[in-house]
Scaffold this motif. Structure first.
Motif, PDB file in Angstrom:
ATOM      1  N   PHE A   1       0.841  -1.199   0.000  1.00 21.85           N
ATOM      2  CA  PHE A   1       0.000   0.000   0.000  1.00 21.85           C
ATOM      3  C   PHE A   1       0.878   1.251   0.000  1.00 21.85           C
ATOM      4  O   PHE A   1       0.569   2.243  -0.637  1.00 21.85           O
ATOM      5  CB  PHE A   1      -0.933   0.026   1.215  1.00 21.85           C
ATOM      6  CG  PHE A   1      -1.837   1.242   1.260  1.00 21.85           C
ATOM      7  CD1 PHE A   1      -2.992   1.275   0.502  1.00 21.85           C
ATOM      8  CD2 PHE A   1      -1.511   2.350   2.027  1.00 21.85           C
ATOM      9  CE1 PHE A   1      -3.811   2.391   0.511  1.00 21.85           C
ATOM     10  CE2 PHE A   1      -2.332   3.471   2.044  1.00 21.85           C
ATOM     11  CZ  PHE A   1      -3.491   3.485   1.287  1.00 21.85           C
TER      12      PHE A   1
ATOM     13  N   PHE B   1     -12.565  11.597  -4.194  1.00 19.45           N
ATOM     14  CA  PHE B   1     -12.276  12.580  -3.136  1.00 19.45           C
ATOM     15  C   PHE B   1     -10.813  13.021  -3.154  1.00 19.45           C
ATOM     16  O   PHE B   1     -10.264  13.442  -2.155  1.00 19.45           O
ATOM     17  CB  PHE B   1     -12.669  12.046  -1.746  1.00 19.45           C
ATOM     18  CG  PHE B   1     -12.244  10.623  -1.481  1.00 19.45           C
ATOM     19  CD1 PHE B   1     -11.040  10.350  -0.874  1.00 19.45           C
ATOM     20  CD2 PHE B   1     -13.068   9.564  -1.833  1.00 19.45           C
ATOM     21  CE1 PHE B   1     -10.650   9.040  -0.624  1.00 19.45           C
ATOM     22  CE2 PHE B   1     -12.678   8.247  -1.590  1.00 19.45           C
ATOM     23  CZ  PHE B   1     -11.478   7.980  -0.984  1.00 19.45           C
TER      24      PHE B   1
ATOM     25  N   ASN C   1     -10.166  -3.882   0.314  1.00 22.42           N
ATOM     26  CA  ASN C   1      -9.712  -3.847   1.705  1.00 22.42           C
ATOM     27  C   ASN C   1      -9.171  -2.483   2.117  1.00 22.42           C
ATOM     28  O   ASN C   1      -9.544  -1.954   3.153  1.00 22.42           O
ATOM     29  CB  ASN C   1      -8.651  -4.915   1.922  1.00 22.42           C
ATOM     30  CG  ASN C   1      -9.265  -6.263   2.220  1.00 22.42           C
ATOM     31  OD1 ASN C   1     -10.130  -6.374   3.100  1.00 22.42           O
ATOM     32  ND2 ASN C   1      -8.872  -7.269   1.486  1.00 22.42           N
ATOM     33  N   ASN C   2      -8.270  -1.914   1.302  1.00 27.48           N
ATOM     34  CA  ASN C   2      -7.635  -0.660   1.686  1.00 27.48           C
ATOM     35  C   ASN C   2      -8.296   0.526   0.993  1.00 27.48           C
ATOM     36  O   ASN C   2      -7.829   0.981  -0.033  1.00 27.48           O
ATOM     37  CB  ASN C   2      -6.146  -0.682   1.354  1.00 27.48           C
ATOM     38  CG  ASN C   2      -5.446  -1.845   2.024  1.00 27.48           C
ATOM     39  OD1 ASN C   2      -5.904  -2.336   3.056  1.00 27.48           O
ATOM     40  ND2 ASN C   2      -4.364  -2.287   1.452  1.00 27.48           N
ATOM     41  N   ILE C   3      -9.377   0.991   1.571  1.00 26.30           N
ATOM     42  CA  ILE C   3     -10.037   2.164   1.004  1.00 26.30           C
ATOM     43  C   ILE C   3      -9.168   3.368   1.314  1.00 26.30           C
ATOM     44  O   ILE C   3      -8.695   3.530   2.429  1.00 26.30           O
ATOM     45  CB  ILE C   3     -11.441   2.331   1.612  1.00 26.30           C
ATOM     46  CG1 ILE C   3     -12.346   1.220   1.098  1.00 26.30           C
ATOM     47  CG2 ILE C   3     -12.029   3.702   1.275  1.00 26.30           C
ATOM     48  CD1 ILE C   3     -13.695   1.169   1.744  1.00 26.30           C
ATOM     49  N   GLY C   4      -8.929   4.195   0.323  1.00 24.98           N
ATOM     50  CA  GLY C   4      -8.119   5.370   0.614  1.00 24.98           C
ATOM     51  C   GLY C   4      -7.659   6.080  -0.632  1.00 24.98           C
ATOM     52  O   GLY C   4      -8.169   5.862  -1.729  1.00 24.98           O
ATOM     53  N   LEU C   5      -6.702   6.956  -0.407  1.00 28.66           N
ATOM     54  CA  LEU C   5      -6.218   7.831  -1.458  1.00 28.66           C
ATOM     55  C   LEU C   5      -4.813   7.393  -1.824  1.00 28.66           C
ATOM     56  O   LEU C   5      -3.959   7.270  -0.961  1.00 28.66           O
ATOM     57  CB  LEU C   5      -6.168   9.236  -0.872  1.00 28.66           C
ATOM     58  CG  LEU C   5      -6.266  10.362  -1.848  1.00 28.66           C
ATOM     59  CD1 LEU C   5      -7.620  10.345  -2.514  1.00 28.66           C
ATOM     60  CD2 LEU C   5      -6.103  11.662  -1.101  1.00 28.66           C
ATOM     61  N   ILE C   6      -4.578   7.161  -3.109  1.00 27.72           N
ATOM     62  CA  ILE C   6      -3.255   6.672  -3.484  1.00 27.72           C
ATOM     63  C   ILE C   6      -2.713   7.482  -4.654  1.00 27.72           C
ATOM     64  O   ILE C   6      -3.471   8.055  -5.420  1.00 27.72           O
ATOM     65  CB  ILE C   6      -3.303   5.177  -3.862  1.00 27.72           C
ATOM     66  CG1 ILE C   6      -4.279   4.951  -5.034  1.00 27.72           C
ATOM     67  CG2 ILE C   6      -3.721   4.332  -2.684  1.00 27.72           C
ATOM     68  CD1 ILE C   6      -4.016   3.674  -5.786  1.00 27.72           C
TER      69      ILE C   6
ATOM     70  N   GLY D   1      -4.256   9.304   3.733  1.00 32.04           N
ATOM     71  CA  GLY D   1      -4.414   8.448   2.572  1.00 32.04           C
ATOM     72  C   GLY D   1      -5.132   7.139   2.826  1.00 32.04           C
ATOM     73  O   GLY D   1      -5.685   6.546   1.926  1.00 32.04           O
ATOM     74  N   PHE D   2      -5.142   6.719   4.072  1.00 32.17           N
ATOM     75  CA  PHE D   2      -5.748   5.429   4.392  1.00 32.17           C
ATOM     76  C   PHE D   2      -7.102   5.662   5.034  1.00 32.17           C
ATOM     77  O   PHE D   2      -7.313   5.370   6.204  1.00 32.17           O
ATOM     78  CB  PHE D   2      -4.827   4.662   5.342  1.00 32.17           C
ATOM     79  CG  PHE D   2      -4.711   3.205   5.026  1.00 32.17           C
ATOM     80  CD1 PHE D   2      -5.819   2.485   4.633  1.00 32.17           C
ATOM     81  CD2 PHE D   2      -3.498   2.554   5.114  1.00 32.17           C
ATOM     82  CE1 PHE D   2      -5.727   1.140   4.342  1.00 32.17           C
ATOM     83  CE2 PHE D   2      -3.375   1.215   4.820  1.00 32.17           C
ATOM     84  CZ  PHE D   2      -4.494   0.508   4.434  1.00 32.17           C
ATOM     85  N   CYS D   3      -8.029   6.216   4.245  1.00 31.87           N
ATOM     86  CA  CYS D   3      -9.273   6.744   4.796  1.00 31.87           C
ATOM     87  C   CYS D   3     -10.083   5.707   5.569  1.00 31.87           C
ATOM     88  O   CYS D   3     -10.803   6.030   6.498  1.00 31.87           O
ATOM     89  CB  CYS D   3     -10.122   7.340   3.687  1.00 31.87           C
ATOM     90  SG  CYS D   3      -9.190   8.454   2.642  1.00 31.87           S
ATOM     91  N   SER D   4     -10.006   4.442   5.156  1.00 32.25           N
ATOM     92  CA  SER D   4     -10.836   3.446   5.829  1.00 32.25           C
ATOM     93  C   SER D   4     -10.300   3.103   7.205  1.00 32.25           C
ATOM     94  O   SER D   4     -10.961   2.426   7.979  1.00 32.25           O
ATOM     95  CB  SER D   4     -10.930   2.184   4.984  1.00 32.25           C
ATOM     96  OG  SER D   4      -9.636   1.737   4.650  1.00 32.25           O
ATOM     97  N   LYS D   5      -9.088   3.568   7.511  1.00 30.59           N
ATOM     98  CA  LYS D   5      -8.511   3.251   8.814  1.00 30.59           C
ATOM     99  C   LYS D   5      -8.434   4.483   9.725  1.00 30.59           C
ATOM    100  O   LYS D   5      -7.726   4.475  10.714  1.00 30.59           O
ATOM    101  CB  LYS D   5      -7.110   2.661   8.630  1.00 30.59           C
ATOM    102  CG  LYS D   5      -7.067   1.412   7.746  1.00 30.59           C
ATOM    103  CD  LYS D   5      -7.533   0.186   8.492  1.00 30.59           C
ATOM    104  CE  LYS D   5      -7.148  -1.105   7.795  1.00 30.59           C
ATOM    105  NZ  LYS D   5      -7.873  -1.346   6.544  1.00 30.59           N
TER     106      LYS D   5
ATOM    107  N   LYS E   1       1.168  15.168   1.894  1.00 25.36           N
ATOM    108  CA  LYS E   1       0.057  14.458   2.510  1.00 25.36           C
ATOM    109  C   LYS E   1       0.363  14.019   3.941  1.00 25.36           C
ATOM    110  O   LYS E   1       1.279  13.246   4.172  1.00 25.36           O
ATOM    111  CB  LYS E   1      -0.271  13.228   1.660  1.00 25.36           C
ATOM    112  CG  LYS E   1      -1.274  12.278   2.246  1.00 25.36           C
ATOM    113  CD  LYS E   1      -1.507  11.095   1.324  1.00 25.36           C
ATOM    114  CE  LYS E   1      -0.477   9.981   1.586  1.00 25.36           C
ATOM    115  NZ  LYS E   1      -0.858   8.745   0.890  1.00 25.36           N
TER     116      LYS E   1
ATOM    117  N   CYS F   1     -12.260  12.865   6.260  1.00 27.55           N
ATOM    118  CA  CYS F   1     -12.426  11.461   6.661  1.00 27.55           C
ATOM    119  C   CYS F   1     -12.057  11.263   8.126  1.00 27.55           C
ATOM    120  O   CYS F   1     -12.774  10.613   8.875  1.00 27.55           O
ATOM    121  CB  CYS F   1     -11.594  10.556   5.766  1.00 27.55           C
ATOM    122  SG  CYS F   1      -9.945  11.191   5.415  1.00 27.55           S
TER     123      CYS F   1
ATOM    124  N   ARG G   1     -10.548  17.038  -2.958  1.00 27.20           N
ATOM    125  CA  ARG G   1     -10.895  17.503  -1.623  1.00 27.20           C
ATOM    126  C   ARG G   1      -9.710  17.317  -0.688  1.00 27.20           C
ATOM    127  O   ARG G   1      -9.353  18.218   0.077  1.00 27.20           O
ATOM    128  CB  ARG G   1     -12.096  16.702  -1.080  1.00 27.20           C
ATOM    129  CG  ARG G   1     -12.638  17.271   0.203  1.00 27.20           C
ATOM    130  CD  ARG G   1     -13.576  16.297   0.899  1.00 27.20           C
ATOM    131  NE  ARG G   1     -12.847  15.174   1.456  1.00 27.20           N
ATOM    132  CZ  ARG G   1     -13.389  14.006   1.744  1.00 27.20           C
ATOM    133  NH1 ARG G   1     -14.660  13.792   1.509  1.00 27.20           N
ATOM    134  NH2 ARG G   1     -12.663  13.045   2.245  1.00 27.20           N
TER     135      ARG G   1
END
Lengths: 624, 127
Positions: A111, A203, A361-366, B72-76, A123, B38, A206
């Protein structure tokens, strides 16, 4: 004294000496000499470490790695793995310590390790409300360079050579856009940042506006200098209150520091930025509609007889770029175009930010280099599909994009390759779908969205999308007829050809790609009145395959209708008169014994049920 | 404030680089609460309050407490990054008030990483 990059502290206590620690030292010295590392790694014999039972023991500094029961034969391995490759030898590490280092390093987690942060370089590192922290990370250095050391032509040339393409979706080369505007001589010009991020599941912008607002301002400042604009607008939707707040703080600070306003950094260049809050209409993300909205008119696009770069906001030359595009600019100016093109492919340079969401599994911003295969994003960075479910498709580009199926999962993520699949990169929303998603319903969802958001100016979009939506509604209700799918395709092509703006021209993409890759699912819906995923409630019958049922009772416990009948050790059965097709039993069953059949099965099962029990029953749920 | 020159910009850069980094700033540690939309939605404000409360209760004066955007790891989320002098920053995930207090006691004060809620150690690659 020499400067060693690491030290081996080898225990020379009695216990360890008896375990040949001196021979180990010689082995280290020999091996280090052989590999030319003797000036980098220092080997020291220490007093008793105290941990004699595990001897010979040694500690490596500065890593603080503790090895136990080291043998002469282990020495080459330690040097090869630890000192050359930087990977501590786990099997020799003190077990308790090895366990303690259970927290992995970033380089060990895909990740993090597969990402390259450029647009997102700050970030989570800086306080977005402190301009000084942005400056400390090279902030406004690129603006200083562009304003004082470069001519506008040089800035544009650098941008053109970087190959940066608009990150808002269309992928138009940024440098070219700037050049078009710069060529218009004299008069007032504008630069606009498009922060009207509206795709469901997106997103990225944002996050940049909230987390690193100054990078947007600096990118705009450089753009303004390149085209000769004195005024900039950031168009951001009012639904992003935190972004609005932090951007405003950033603008105020930049003004206070003289980084916005008159004679910026002594260059004689004047530039100011104002935030314009949009009311959240999706169409206002379209460049010409956005400009009308700023002008105080109703947000509707205009025909593109001329480019906004030549005649845009208030009929003045206007450059509009997306948030992420601006976030890339300072780094390009600072490090040069060739640095930027060192990542990505020939036609899609650099990196792209994606918002990963859905069944992953890993929802997020990449942020990843362009050209990376989709599979790497989904399985390595995203960690795959959770709960043991199967990957079905990934939706790219939101309401203008499409669903890419598993067979194309190795498609490289570039503007050109993704377009070939029928989807688009778009602004970077990536929604993963699993086997519980019905592709007809997904298509319907996006069409509902575009129909709702269509501004109504041109009939193909206003009427065409409504007809498409009605057709899909009809199919999911079980009223599909032969020819419906072909009709959808026909209308879609007409909408694409004849719509006024990008919204209409791309709105049929989701349904078209879904038909392209999942045609059988559409045919099952329209012809067999069967939704195999059980999403379309009017098109399915839930039943239990008795041979597979282990009578565990799991489905019985979750059924909200108490529609499941069965004792221990007796295969269960679903009372069709009570079932409301909620899918709870299907998702909970571990033995794959709950099945989803076409709607017609329900009547058969019900008849059988009535004849078995000899009663008449009333039906639960919606009946039409 | 007077208009900035490029030299001023460089001075700010050097000065703030020091206060931002644990190594150069004379601090022993830095704790960052990630407060994007988030994070805030997931409860980052409560985590921040708990952190500040523990800091004042324990009279901690050698630690930089700061906020930042989405990690970056919004779900966590909520996420917190703790960096002690001389060690890699550690990212904590799905934090709440109790976990934050535990991290202050065990990691910030005790130097021991709280494994239950730690995700990863190290810096992200950016270039």
């Amino acid at each position: 004294m020499e400067n060693y990059r690491a030290s081996v502290m080898l225990c020379g206590g009695t216990g360890c000496m008896a375990g040949d620690s001196l021979k180990i030292k010689d082995a280290f010295t020999d091996e280090l000499n052989k590999r030319g590392l003797s000036h980098e790694i220092n080997v020291v014999i220490t007093g008793c470490n105290g941990f004699c039972a595990q001897g010979p023991v040694m500690t490596v500094y500065p890593d603080d790695i503790f090895y136990e029961k080291v043998k002469v034969a282990d020495v080459p391995l330690i040097i090869e793995e630890h000192f050359i490759k930087g990977r501590p030898v786990e099997k020799l590490m003190y077990k308790e310590l090895a366990k303690k280092s259970a927290i992995p390093l970033m380089k060990d987690i895909p990740f993090f390790s597969l990402q390259v942060l450029r647009a997102l370089r700050n970030k989570g590192l800086i306080d977005p409300e402190k301009i000084e922290e942005y400056i400390a990370r090279d902030g406004y250095m690129a603006a200083a360079k562009a304003l004082n050391e470069m001519t506008p032509e040089q800035v544009i040339d650098e941008m053109k050579r970087s190959g940066l393409r608009g990150r808002g979706g269309a992928g138009f080369p940024t440098g070219l856009k700037w050049e078009l505007s710069a060529k218009v001589k004299g008069g007032e010009k504008f630069i606009i940042c498009n922060g009207d991020e509206g795709d469901p599941g997106a997103f990225m912008d944002r996050s940049i506006m909230e987390g690193d607002p100054h990078v947007v301002l600096e990118g705009m400042l450089i753009g303004a200098r390149a085209i000769g604009a004195s005024k900039g607008y950031i168009y951001v939707r009012a639904e992003y209150p935190l972004a609005v707040q932090r951007l405003q703080i950033a603008i105020d600070q930049a003004k206070e520091f003289g980084l916005l306003g008159d004679n910026i950094l002594g260059s004689g260049f004047n530039f100011d930025i104002e935030i314009y809050q949009g009311a959240g209409a999706f169409v206002c993300g379209e460049a010409t509609a956005l400009m009308r909205s700023i002008e105080g008119k109703r947000g509707m696009p205009r025909p593109k007889f001329w480019r906004s770069a030549v005649k845009g906001l208030w009929d003045k030359p206007t450059v509009l770029n997306n948030v992420e595009t601006f976030a890339n600019i300072p780094q390009i100016i600072l490090n040069g175009a060739s640095w930027y093109t060192s990542l990505g492919t020939e036609k899609s340079t650099g990196t792209k930010v994606f918002a990963l969401s859905g069944a992953i599994n890993n929802i997020g911003l990449i942020e990843v280099p362009m050209g990376i295969p989709l599979s790497k994003i989904i399985y390595d960075i995203g960690g795959g599909v959770p709960k043991g479910r199967k990957f079905k498709a990934v939706q790219l580009g939101g309401p203008s994009g499409g669903c890419i199926p598993e067979s194309l999962i190795d498609t490289p993520v570039t503007f050109e390759d993704i377009v070939k699949t029928g989807a688009i990169i778009g602004s970077g929303g990536m929604v993963v779908m699993n086997d519980l998603n019905c592709m007809v319903s997904v298509s319907k969802f996006f069409l509902e969205f575009t129909t709702e958001e269509s501004c109504g100016k041109c009939p193909p979009c206003r009427i065409g999308n409504t007809v498409l939506q009605d057709l899909l509604e009809k199919i999911t209700k079980g009223e599909g007829e032969e020819g419906d799918i072909e009709l959808i395709e026909d209308i879609s092509h007409e909408i694409i050809k004849t719509s006024l703006c990008g919204l209409g021209q791309t709105s049929p993409n989701p349904v078209l790609t879904s038909i392209r890759y999942f045609r059988s699912e559409f045919e099952e819906h329209a012809g067999d009145k069967w939704c195999r995923t059980g999403v379309c409630k009017d098109l399915c019958t839930f039943y239990i395959e008795e041979e597979k049922c282990k009578a565990c009772g799991a489905c019985k416990r979750v059924c909200p209708q108490k529609a499941i009948i069965g004792e221990k050790k007796v295969p269960h059965r679903i009372d069709q008169s009570l079932c409301v097709q909620c899918r709870s039993c299907y998702t909970v069953c571990k033995f794959d014994s709950v099945k989803i059949g076409p709607r017609a099965m329900r009547d058969q099962l019900l008849e059988q049920w009535v004849s078995d029990s000899g009663k008449t029953v009333a039906m639960a749920g919606k009946e039409e | 404030m007077a208009k900035l020159t490029i030299d001023d910009l460089k001075k700010i850069k050097d000065n703030y680089k020091a206060t931002m980094t644990v190594r150069d700033g004379g601090s022993r540690a830095k704790v960052t609460v990630h407060m994007g939309t988030c994070g805030i939605t997931a409860g980052a404000r409560k985590v921040m309050e708990a952190l500040l409360d523990e800091i004042s209760k324990n009279n901690i004066t050698d630690t930089i407490v700061t906020t930042s955007g989405c990690a970056g790891f919004c779900s966590k989320e909520p996420m917190v990054t703790v960096e002690l002098l001389g060690s890699s920053p550690v990212k904590y995930i799905t934090m709440d008030e109790d976990k934050m207090r535990k991290v202050v006691k065990e990691h910030l004060l005790g130097g021991k990483i709280v494994e239950d809620c730690a995700l990863v150690a190290g810096n992200e690659s950016s270039y």
